[in-house]
Design a protein around this motif. Structure first.
Motif, PDB file in Angstrom:
ATOM      1  N   ALA A  61      33.523  42.624  44.754  1.00  0.00           N
ATOM      2  CA  ALA A  61      34.750  41.901  44.425  1.00  0.00           C
ATOM      3  C   ALA A  61      35.474  41.446  45.683  1.00  0.00           C
ATOM      4  CB  ALA A  61      35.666  42.789  43.575  1.00  0.00           C
ATOM      5  N   VAL A  62      35.516  42.303  46.716  1.00  0.00           N
ATOM      6  CA  VAL A  62      36.167  41.944  47.974  1.00  0.00           C
ATOM      7  C   VAL A  62      35.443  40.793  48.652  1.00  0.00           C
ATOM      8  CG1 VAL A  62      36.696  42.769  50.304  1.00  0.00           C
ATOM      9  CG2 VAL A  62      37.180  44.218  48.336  1.00  0.00           C
ATOM     10  N   GLY A  63      34.125  40.798  48.589  1.00  0.00           N
ATOM     11  CA  GLY A  63      33.343  39.747  49.223  1.00  0.00           C
ATOM     12  C   GLY A  63      33.266  38.465  48.425  1.00  0.00           C
ATOM     13  N   SER A  64      33.849  38.448  47.227  1.00  0.00           N
ATOM     14  CA  SER A  64      33.771  37.253  46.381  1.00  0.00           C
ATOM     15  C   SER A  64      34.752  36.170  46.787  1.00  0.00           C
ATOM     16  CB  SER A  64      34.023  37.645  44.919  1.00  0.00           C
ATOM     17  OG  SER A  64      35.365  38.091  44.751  1.00  0.00           O
ATOM     18  N   GLY A  65      35.694  36.487  47.680  1.00  0.00           N
ATOM     19  CA  GLY A  65      36.679  35.496  48.099  1.00  0.00           C
ATOM     20  C   GLY A  65      37.994  35.585  47.361  1.00  0.00           C
ATOM     21  N   ARG A  66      38.102  36.465  46.375  1.00  0.00           N
ATOM     22  CA  ARG A  66      39.372  36.642  45.677  1.00  0.00           C
ATOM     23  C   ARG A  66      40.392  37.266  46.618  1.00  0.00           C
ATOM     24  NH1 ARG A  66      37.960  40.445  40.937  1.00  0.00           N
ATOM     25  NH2 ARG A  66      40.231  40.349  40.685  1.00  0.00           N
ATOM     26  N   SER A  67      41.675  37.028  46.339  1.00  0.00           N
ATOM     27  CA  SER A  67      42.713  37.623  47.170  1.00  0.00           C
ATOM     28  C   SER A  67      42.769  39.118  46.926  1.00  0.00           C
ATOM     29  CB  SER A  67      44.071  36.992  46.848  1.00  0.00           C
ATOM     30  OG  SER A  67      44.508  37.385  45.564  1.00  0.00           O
ATOM     31  N   LEU A  68      43.150  39.837  47.976  1.00  0.00           N
ATOM     32  CA  LEU A  68      43.240  41.290  47.837  1.00  0.00           C
ATOM     33  C   LEU A  68      44.332  41.694  46.866  1.00  0.00           C
ATOM     34  CD1 LEU A  68      42.697  42.525  51.505  1.00  0.00           C
ATOM     35  CD2 LEU A  68      41.050  42.270  49.659  1.00  0.00           C
ATOM     36  N   GLU A  69      45.378  40.876  46.751  1.00  0.00           N
ATOM     37  CA  GLU A  69      46.420  41.186  45.753  1.00  0.00           C
ATOM     38  C   GLU A  69      45.857  41.178  44.344  1.00  0.00           C
ATOM     39  OE1 GLU A  69      48.706  40.123  49.349  1.00  0.00           O
ATOM     40  OE2 GLU A  69      46.913  39.348  48.363  1.00  0.00           O
ATOM     41  N   ASP A  70      44.996  40.207  44.043  1.00  0.00           N
ATOM     42  CA  ASP A  70      44.379  40.153  42.709  1.00  0.00           C
ATOM     43  C   ASP A  70      43.491  41.372  42.472  1.00  0.00           C
ATOM     44  OD1 ASP A  70      45.627  37.783  42.207  1.00  0.00           O
ATOM     45  OD2 ASP A  70      43.886  36.525  42.662  1.00  0.00           O
ATOM     46  N   ILE A  71      42.718  41.745  43.487  1.00  0.00           N
ATOM     47  CA  ILE A  71      41.829  42.896  43.346  1.00  0.00           C
ATOM     48  C   ILE A  71      42.629  44.175  43.176  1.00  0.00           C
ATOM     49  CG2 ILE A  71      40.028  44.247  44.490  1.00  0.00           C
ATOM     50  CD1 ILE A  71      39.156  41.669  45.897  1.00  0.00           C
ATOM     51  N   ALA A  72      43.716  44.309  43.963  1.00  0.00           N
ATOM     52  CA  ALA A  72      44.569  45.496  43.852  1.00  0.00           C
ATOM     53  C   ALA A  72      45.254  45.546  42.493  1.00  0.00           C
ATOM     54  CB  ALA A  72      45.607  45.502  44.969  1.00  0.00           C
ATOM     55  N   ALA A  73      45.692  44.390  41.992  1.00  0.00           N
ATOM     56  CA  ALA A  73      46.330  44.364  40.671  1.00  0.00           C
ATOM     57  C   ALA A  73      45.347  44.750  39.583  1.00  0.00           C
ATOM     58  CB  ALA A  73      46.897  42.972  40.408  1.00  0.00           C
ATOM     59  N   GLN A  74      44.101  44.316  39.711  1.00  0.00           N
ATOM     60  CA  GLN A  74      43.076  44.685  38.738  1.00  0.00           C
ATOM     61  C   GLN A  74      42.772  46.181  38.783  1.00  0.00           C
ATOM     62  OE1 GLN A  74      39.398  42.570  39.247  1.00  0.00           O
ATOM     63  NE2 GLN A  74      38.426  43.490  37.471  1.00  0.00           N
ATOM     64  N   ALA A  75      42.840  46.780  39.979  1.00  0.00           N
ATOM     65  CA  ALA A  75      42.570  48.219  40.110  1.00  0.00           C
ATOM     66  C   ALA A  75      43.667  49.069  39.518  1.00  0.00           C
ATOM     67  CB  ALA A  75      42.355  48.567  41.581  1.00  0.00           C
ATOM     68  N   GLY A  76      44.895  48.533  39.431  1.00  0.00           N
ATOM     69  CA  GLY A  76      45.999  49.301  38.884  1.00  0.00           C
ATOM     70  C   GLY A  76      46.808  49.984  39.964  1.00  0.00           C
ATOM     71  N   PRO A  77      47.944  50.568  39.606  1.00  0.00           N
ATOM     72  CA  PRO A  77      48.832  51.176  40.607  1.00  0.00           C
ATOM     73  C   PRO A  77      48.290  52.470  41.208  1.00  0.00           C
ATOM     74  CG  PRO A  77      49.665  51.576  38.401  1.00  0.00           C
ATOM     75  CD  PRO A  77      48.502  50.644  38.245  1.00  0.00           C
ATOM     76  N   ASP A  78      47.423  53.170  40.503  1.00  0.00           N
ATOM     77  CA  ASP A  78      46.906  54.451  41.006  1.00  0.00           C
ATOM     78  C   ASP A  78      45.410  54.558  40.709  1.00  0.00           C
ATOM     79  OD1 ASP A  78      46.806  56.953  42.136  1.00  0.00           O
ATOM     80  OD2 ASP A  78      47.496  57.996  40.333  1.00  0.00           O
ATOM     81  N   PRO A  79      44.583  53.827  41.471  1.00  0.00           N
ATOM     82  CA  PRO A  79      43.137  53.842  41.194  1.00  0.00           C
ATOM     83  C   PRO A  79      42.530  55.224  41.448  1.00  0.00           C
ATOM     84  CG  PRO A  79      43.750  52.035  42.671  1.00  0.00           C
ATOM     85  CD  PRO A  79      44.932  52.948  42.582  1.00  0.00           C
ATOM     86  N   VAL A  80      41.484  55.519  40.698  1.00  0.00           N
ATOM     87  CA  VAL A  80      40.793  56.793  40.865  1.00  0.00           C
ATOM     88  C   VAL A  80      39.877  56.749  42.083  1.00  0.00           C
ATOM     89  CG1 VAL A  80      39.172  58.412  39.819  1.00  0.00           C
ATOM     90  CG2 VAL A  80      40.917  57.302  38.405  1.00  0.00           C
ATOM     91  N   HIS A  81      39.178  55.642  42.255  1.00  0.00           N
ATOM     92  CA  HIS A  81      38.240  55.531  43.364  1.00  0.00           C
ATOM     93  C   HIS A  81      38.997  55.324  44.674  1.00  0.00           C
ATOM     94  CE1 HIS A  81      34.868  54.082  45.814  1.00  0.00           C
ATOM     95  NE2 HIS A  81      34.084  54.668  44.929  1.00  0.00           N
ATOM     96  N   PRO A  82      38.545  55.932  45.767  1.00  0.00           N
ATOM     97  CA  PRO A  82      39.294  55.851  47.026  1.00  0.00           C
ATOM     98  C   PRO A  82      39.352  54.459  47.651  1.00  0.00           C
ATOM     99  CG  PRO A  82      37.218  57.030  47.337  1.00  0.00           C
ATOM    100  CD  PRO A  82      37.418  56.871  45.871  1.00  0.00           C
ATOM    101  N   LEU A  83      38.334  53.627  47.480  1.00  0.00           N
ATOM    102  CA  LEU A  83      38.354  52.309  48.113  1.00  0.00           C
ATOM    103  C   LEU A  83      39.492  51.438  47.583  1.00  0.00           C
ATOM    104  CD1 LEU A  83      34.612  51.266  48.634  1.00  0.00           C
ATOM    105  CD2 LEU A  83      36.299  51.895  50.355  1.00  0.00           C
ATOM    106  N   PRO A  84      39.600  51.208  46.267  1.00  0.00           N
ATOM    107  CA  PRO A  84      40.757  50.442  45.795  1.00  0.00           C
ATOM    108  C   PRO A  84      42.088  51.146  46.053  1.00  0.00           C
ATOM    109  CG  PRO A  84      39.460  51.278  43.950  1.00  0.00           C
ATOM    110  CD  PRO A  84      38.654  51.501  45.173  1.00  0.00           C
ATOM    111  N   ARG A  85      42.079  52.488  46.092  1.00  0.00           N
ATOM    112  CA  ARG A  85      43.325  53.191  46.393  1.00  0.00           C
ATOM    113  C   ARG A  85      43.777  52.896  47.814  1.00  0.00           C
ATOM    114  NH1 ARG A  85      42.602  59.188  46.274  1.00  0.00           N
ATOM    115  NH2 ARG A  85      41.413  58.600  44.426  1.00  0.00           N
ATOM    116  N   MET A  86      42.832  52.814  48.758  1.00  0.00           N
ATOM    117  CA  MET A  86      43.174  52.457  50.124  1.00  0.00           C
ATOM    118  C   MET A  86      43.788  51.063  50.183  1.00  0.00           C
ATOM    119  SD  MET A  86      39.709  53.957  51.918  1.00  0.00           S
ATOM    120  CE  MET A  86      40.035  53.268  53.530  1.00  0.00           C
ATOM    121  N   LEU A  87      43.224  50.145  49.415  1.00  0.00           N
ATOM    122  CA  LEU A  87      43.751  48.785  49.383  1.00  0.00           C
ATOM    123  C   LEU A  87      45.168  48.768  48.818  1.00  0.00           C
ATOM    124  CD1 LEU A  87      43.420  45.729  49.645  1.00  0.00           C
ATOM    125  CD2 LEU A  87      42.301  45.731  47.392  1.00  0.00           C
TER     126      LEU A  87
END
Length: 247
Positions: A61-87
């Protein structure tokens, strides 16, 4: 001695029932340790497979060219996985700092230091979490052979005592007692070998996963630094080749 009698003598249940009480206790302990280690092995295998699968999907998803805000919004406010949580953590600090207006050089440095500390803390916690259970495998792998050997030594001592009392050194008399004693060592090795192999494999996997987190943290901080260098630039994006890095 017939083949049927030999097979009966080497039957694990027969060897266990004929063993000394101390050796029986050791055998039961080794069996429990083996089951415990296998439970940890299966749990870690499933967890690592899930973590790596989710990490690969996030990197795609990060390499697809989408904005990080969109990816972070899709992950939610408290992601379980550490990578989106770092973002999410990095973007939250970024938005909080930018909400106060243009940043001075000192404020920008403070922001980078705060993001760096937050990401390092998250990586440290995740590193400890993925290593949970490896201590059990290490203990089983290192202790089981010695515990089994102790059971064998104890069983052989009792066997020689019984042989001396019977005053009979015939192989048919000696072999069953020695087999019972050696069965403890066999159980110890059966518990230790899978635990040792799994411990080394999962230790490597844990190190690779932690390295994956550290690589993303570096790319994320570099993206924020580029954003700080150009206030009008678009949302921070990690390096384009990140999605092609292997675990």
């Amino acid at each position: 001695m017939t083949i049927a009698a030999e097979a009966s003598m080497l039957n694990p249940l027969t060897l266990f029932l004929a063993a000394d009480p101390v050796v029986k206790a050791i055998m039961v302990g080794l069996a429990v340790a083996s089951l415990w280690s296998w439970a940890v092995i299966l749990d870690k295998a499933v967890r690592f497979a899930s973590l790596n699968r989710q990490a690969s999907a996030f990197e795609k998803a990060v390499g697809s060219g989408r904005s990080l805000e969109d990816i972070a919004a899709q992950a939610g406010p408290d992601p379980v996985h550490p990578l989106p949580r770092m973002l999410v953590v990095a973007l939250a600090d970024w938005r909080e700092a930018r909400a106060r207006g243009p940043l001075t050089e000192g404020q920008a440095n403070m922001l980078m230091a705060r993001i760096d500390r937050a990401l390092d803390s998250l990586i440290a916690r995740e590193g400890q979490r993925v290593e949970n259970g490896l201590g059990v495998l290490s203990v089983v792998a290192t202790a089981s052979p010695f515990i089994g050997l102790f059971g064998t030594v104890w069983g052989i001592m009792n066997a020689f005592g019984a042989i001396a009392a019977a005053q009979n050194t015939n192989l048919a008399t000696v072999a069953p007692a020695i087999s019972e004693a050696l069965f403890a060592t066999a159980l110890g090795l059966a518990a230790a070998i899978p635990a040792y192999m799994a411990y080394n494999a999962f230790s490597i996997d844990a190190g690779k996963f932690t390295g994956r987190l550290e690589s993303f943290a570096d790319d994320l901080q570099a993206a924020v630094a580029r954003r700080l260098g150009g206030p009008s630039a678009p949302a921070p994006q990690p390096a384009a080749d990140y999605s092609r890095r292997e675990l």
